[in-house]
Each structure stands twice: as C-alpha cells, then as structure tokens.
Design a protein around this motif. Structure first.
Motif, mmCIF file in Angstrom:
data_model
loop_
_atom_site.group_PDB
_atom_site.id
_atom_site.type_symbol
_atom_site.label_atom_id
_atom_site.label_comp_id
_atom_site.label_asym_id
_atom_site.label_seq_id
_atom_site.Cartn_x
_atom_site.Cartn_y
_atom_site.Cartn_z
ATOM 1 N N TYR A 18 0.837 -1.201 0.000
ATOM 2 C CA TYR A 18 0.000 0.000 0.000
ATOM 3 C C TYR A 18 0.873 1.252 0.000
ATOM 4 O O TYR A 18 0.577 2.224 -0.686
ATOM 5 C CB TYR A 18 -0.917 0.034 1.226
ATOM 6 N N ALA A 34 -5.339 9.280 -9.604
ATOM 7 C CA ALA A 34 -5.658 8.230 -8.626
ATOM 8 C C ALA A 34 -7.122 8.341 -8.191
ATOM 9 O O ALA A 34 -7.609 9.443 -7.948
ATOM 10 C CB ALA A 34 -4.747 8.354 -7.412
ATOM 11 N N PRO A 35 -7.824 7.230 -8.090
ATOM 12 C CA PRO A 35 -9.226 7.277 -7.645
ATOM 13 C C PRO A 35 -9.370 7.651 -6.165
ATOM 14 O O PRO A 35 -10.413 8.125 -5.750
ATOM 15 C CB PRO A 35 -9.743 5.870 -7.915
ATOM 16 N N ILE A 36 -8.315 7.433 -5.396
ATOM 17 C CA ILE A 36 -8.292 7.796 -3.979
ATOM 18 C C ILE A 36 -7.073 8.678 -3.774
ATOM 19 O O ILE A 36 -5.979 8.332 -4.211
ATOM 20 C CB ILE A 36 -8.205 6.542 -3.076
ATOM 21 N N LEU A 41 -5.114 7.087 0.735
ATOM 22 C CA LEU A 41 -4.872 5.741 0.224
ATOM 23 C C LEU A 41 -4.250 4.838 1.283
ATOM 24 O O LEU A 41 -4.788 3.781 1.609
ATOM 25 C CB LEU A 41 -3.953 5.837 -1.004
ATOM 26 N N VAL A 89 -10.030 -4.372 -3.449
ATOM 27 C CA VAL A 89 -10.294 -2.960 -3.731
ATOM 28 C C VAL A 89 -8.986 -2.235 -4.048
ATOM 29 O O VAL A 89 -8.931 -1.398 -4.953
ATOM 30 C CB VAL A 89 -11.045 -2.292 -2.557
ATOM 31 N N PHE A 90 -7.927 -2.582 -3.332
ATOM 32 C CA PHE A 90 -6.615 -1.978 -3.605
ATOM 33 C C PHE A 90 -6.148 -2.312 -5.021
ATOM 34 O O PHE A 90 -5.632 -1.437 -5.740
ATOM 35 C CB PHE A 90 -5.581 -2.469 -2.588
ATOM 36 N N THR A 93 -8.049 -0.250 -7.404
ATOM 37 C CA THR A 93 -7.557 1.126 -7.308
ATOM 38 C C THR A 93 -6.248 1.282 -8.082
ATOM 39 O O THR A 93 -6.057 2.257 -8.818
ATOM 40 C CB THR A 93 -7.358 1.518 -5.826
ATOM 41 N N SER A 94 -5.343 0.311 -7.928
ATOM 42 C CA SER A 94 -4.073 0.340 -8.665
ATOM 43 C C SER A 94 -4.320 0.295 -10.166
ATOM 44 O O SER A 94 -3.683 1.020 -10.934
ATOM 45 C CB SER A 94 -3.195 -0.847 -8.271
ATOM 46 N N ILE A 96 -7.031 1.239 -11.817
ATOM 47 C CA ILE A 96 -7.618 2.497 -12.285
ATOM 48 C C ILE A 96 -6.535 3.568 -12.427
ATOM 49 O O ILE A 96 -6.482 4.290 -13.429
ATOM 50 C CB ILE A 96 -8.740 2.959 -11.327
ATOM 51 N N PHE A 97 -5.656 3.661 -11.418
ATOM 52 C CA PHE A 97 -4.553 4.619 -11.496
ATOM 53 C C PHE A 97 -3.690 4.335 -12.721
ATOM 54 O O PHE A 97 -3.345 5.243 -13.484
ATOM 55 C CB PHE A 97 -3.710 4.586 -10.219
#
Length: 192
Positions: A18, A34-36, A41, A89-90, A93-94, A96-97
């Motif tokens: 993370y 980044a989505p978050i 994050l 979810v991580f 997220t990765s 999407i980034f």
C-alpha cells in the motif's frame, strides 16, 4: 502460536505494498489520476489491514484453547475475508490509477520508469491474494481437511508465495521511488 505467526505475516507485506502505491503516485505526480487521494490511500488500506490483522490475531488466540477453537476459526476466516476485500479494492484502485496515467500521462510519468513498479505491485498482489484464498479454503476445511493435514500445501501456497513477494521486491526494489537511494558521490567520509 505457529498458526498465528503464519497468518499475520502477509498483512505486513500488504501494508508495504500500500505504501509503495502511495509513493508511486507521488513519484509520478499522478494524484489527479488516482481514484483515492494519496494521503487517504495508505490510511484506508492500512486501516483495513490493521482490522484484518486484529481479527485474525484474535481468532488465532482463541484457537489456542480447545473450547474456543471453532470461534477462533470463524474469526480467522472473517479476518482473511476482510483482507481479501481490502486487497481486492486496492488492486482495482491500482488498476484504475495505471489506466488513467497511461491514458493521460504526467510529465514525470513520461520521463521515469514507473511502470515496472506497478507491475511488481500487481504480481505481489496476486501472490498475496492467492495465498489468502488458500488460507480461507484451508480453514474452512477444518483440522482434518486435506489442506490442513498435509504440510506440502502450506509450503506451496503460503511459503513459496510469500518468498515470491520478497523476491519481486528485491528485484524491483521500491527504494528508488521512496527516495532512499544514495549516490556514491553523496557519501562523505570523515578524516577522523
């Protein structure tokens, strides 16, 4: 005690992963992709990891006593499920980034070799997810199940996978993006 130590180690690997994504976002100046947000994050995912860690360790502690072994197994499986959920979810997220920064690169991402770190994150993430799924199936099978009663499965689906995570991050060491790399001319030797 053995079960507890085997269960908890991958949570520490996950926390490191993370942190690497957060540093990668900073390194590429890609926070807008980044989505978050980078500052949230690490807090969100490490918080999920801590929750998973506490539930698993509580379950592992209960498994040490014969009268509470079933409740301990339930807690261990719940902790592993929490870990899988947050890790899934991580990974999304990765992804999407990665997709966003490829589609709209920053000037830093265009001039630095950041992609190898994201692929290392993907590889390590998949190894940890496979390991966590194995552990869920193992605990659901019980003490008399094939996975729990044959040591070879533990070596293949836990030890080898966690060794793989270590090897990945030794080959693609994140020290370059974390800022710990020291150049030879930066080292000052004293005359004393």
């Amino acid at each position: 005690m053995q079960t507890l130590l085997l269960l908890l180690a991958p949570a520490l690997f996950a926390a490191s992963i993370y942190m690497v994504l957060g540093r990668l976002i900073t390194y590429t100046r890609g926070e807008s992709r980044a989505p978050i947000r980078q500052r949230w994050l690490t807090k969100i995912f490490v918080g999920g990891d801590v929750l998973s860690f506490l539930v698993q360790s509580g379950g592992g502690g209960l498994m040490a006593q014969a009268k509470s072994q079933n409740m301990g197994k339930i807690l261990v499986v719940a902790g592993l499920a929490i870990q899988i959920l947050f890790f899934g979810v991580f990974t999304i997220t990765s992804g999407i980034f990665h997709w966003r920064i490829n589609r709209s690169p920053t000037s830093e991402s265009a001039s630095t070799p950041w992609a190898k770190y994201i692929y290392a994150l993907y590889a390590a993430s998949m190894l940890i997810l496979i390991r966590s799924l194995f552990r869920v199936i193992e605990f659901l099978g019980g003490n008399e199940g094939t996975l729990m009663s044959n040591e070879v499965y533990l070596y293949v689906f836990d030890a080898v996978l966690m060794l793989g995570v270590m090897v990945i991050f030794n080959l693609v060491h994140p020290g370059n993006i974390i800022g710990r790399k020291v150049q030879d001319d930066d080292i000052q030797l004293s005359d004393n």
